[in-house]
Design an enzyme around this catalytic site. Structure first.
Site, PDB file in Angstrom:
ATOM      1  N   HIS A  58      -2.522  -6.996  -2.533  1.00 27.34           N
ATOM      2  CA  HIS A  58      -3.217  -7.327  -3.773  1.00 27.34           C
ATOM      3  C   HIS A  58      -3.062  -6.167  -4.757  1.00 27.34           C
ATOM      4  O   HIS A  58      -2.984  -4.996  -4.361  1.00 27.34           O
ATOM      5  CB  HIS A  58      -4.703  -7.557  -3.518  1.00 27.34           C
ATOM      6  CG  HIS A  58      -4.984  -8.744  -2.654  1.00 27.34           C
ATOM      7  ND1 HIS A  58      -6.269  -9.186  -2.446  1.00 27.34           N
ATOM      8  CD2 HIS A  58      -4.177  -9.581  -1.952  1.00 27.34           C
ATOM      9  CE1 HIS A  58      -6.249 -10.247  -1.645  1.00 27.34           C
ATOM     10  NE2 HIS A  58      -4.976 -10.492  -1.329  1.00 27.34           N
ATOM     11  N   GLU A  60      -5.120  -4.677  -6.742  1.00 28.10           N
ATOM     12  CA  GLU A  60      -6.171  -3.660  -6.713  1.00 28.10           C
ATOM     13  C   GLU A  60      -6.042  -2.755  -5.490  1.00 28.10           C
ATOM     14  O   GLU A  60      -6.264  -1.544  -5.586  1.00 28.10           O
ATOM     15  CB  GLU A  60      -7.564  -4.309  -6.734  1.00 28.10           C
ATOM     16  CG  GLU A  60      -7.803  -5.230  -7.897  1.00 28.10           C
ATOM     17  CD  GLU A  60      -7.385  -6.678  -7.623  1.00 28.10           C
ATOM     18  OE1 GLU A  60      -7.833  -7.550  -8.383  1.00 28.10           O
ATOM     19  OE2 GLU A  60      -6.626  -6.941  -6.667  1.00 28.10           O
ATOM     20  N   CYS A  88     -11.417  -8.649  -4.411  1.00 24.53           N
ATOM     21  CA  CYS A  88     -11.924  -9.287  -3.197  1.00 24.53           C
ATOM     22  C   CYS A  88     -12.579  -8.231  -2.307  1.00 24.53           C
ATOM     23  O   CYS A  88     -12.576  -7.035  -2.627  1.00 24.53           O
ATOM     24  CB  CYS A  88     -10.782  -9.994  -2.465  1.00 24.53           C
ATOM     25  SG  CYS A  88      -9.620  -8.854  -1.666  1.00 24.53           S
ATOM     26  N   CYS A  91     -10.064  -5.472  -1.327  1.00 25.46           N
ATOM     27  CA  CYS A  91      -9.767  -4.583  -2.452  1.00 25.46           C
ATOM     28  C   CYS A  91     -10.976  -3.745  -2.832  1.00 25.46           C
ATOM     29  O   CYS A  91     -10.838  -2.558  -3.165  1.00 25.46           O
ATOM     30  CB  CYS A  91      -9.280  -5.397  -3.648  1.00 25.46           C
ATOM     31  SG  CYS A  91      -7.683  -6.179  -3.349  1.00 25.46           S
TER      32      CYS A  91
END
Length: 164
Positions: A58, A60, A88, A91
């Site tokens: 991801h 992030e 999420c 992250c």
């Protein structure tokens, strides 16, 4: 000093990073890291495809890992991570452990989950980042959702074309 107007400008920059990720064949998520003076330190798009279908790549998380290596927690406490969508749980954990002190995001995890459903490439975990950060010992300031319709439009176009 970062202002509300700056937050909106930097968030739109994260949207641009998400568009670049999408245009490069990846999922439309993007993040940027900005220091307390308003200097953009780094940007990161989603790396799902670029990292060999890595479900943990991801934007992030990748940015938090890179930032942790480059700057260290003391400097990162003064920085803001801008993200096209709410980080999420994974992250959020990476952001917390890297020491980043502030997060500003566009679309909420709940809205993303409602939009994409149980998509094999995005089985959204609807756990607000504020909940993850609140479980920690170091504070992380959170602003969001902001510019929700713009953020959601990035996702809607992509997931509609990818069988969501």
């Amino acid at each position: 000093m970062i202002t509300e107007t700056d937050d909106l400008r930097f968030l739109r920059m994260a949207f641009d990073v998400a568009r670049k990720a999408r245009d490069g064949g990846d999922h439309p998520f993007g993040s940027i890291l900005v220091d307390e003076t308003g200097t953009v330190l780094m940007e990161q798009g989603n790396g799902y495809s670029a990292e060999g279908c890595d479900m943990t790549a991801h934007a992030e998380r990748l940015l938090a890992s890179r930032a942790s290596k480059a700057y260290g927690a003391e400097r990162l406490r003064q920085c803001t991570l801008y993200s096209s969508a709410e980080p999420c749980a994974m992250c959020s954990g990476a952001i917390y452990w890297s020491g980043i002190g502030r997060v500003v995001y566009g679309q909420s995890e709940k809205d993303l989950k409602d939009m994409t459903g149980n998509h094999a490439e995005n089985p959204t975990l609807d756990l607000p980042c504020r909940t993850v950060f609140a479980a920690g010992q170091q504070p992380v300031d959170v602003v969001g959702p902001l510019l929700e319709q713009e953020a959601a439009a990035l996702q809607a176009e992509f997931w509609a074309a990818h069988g969501s």
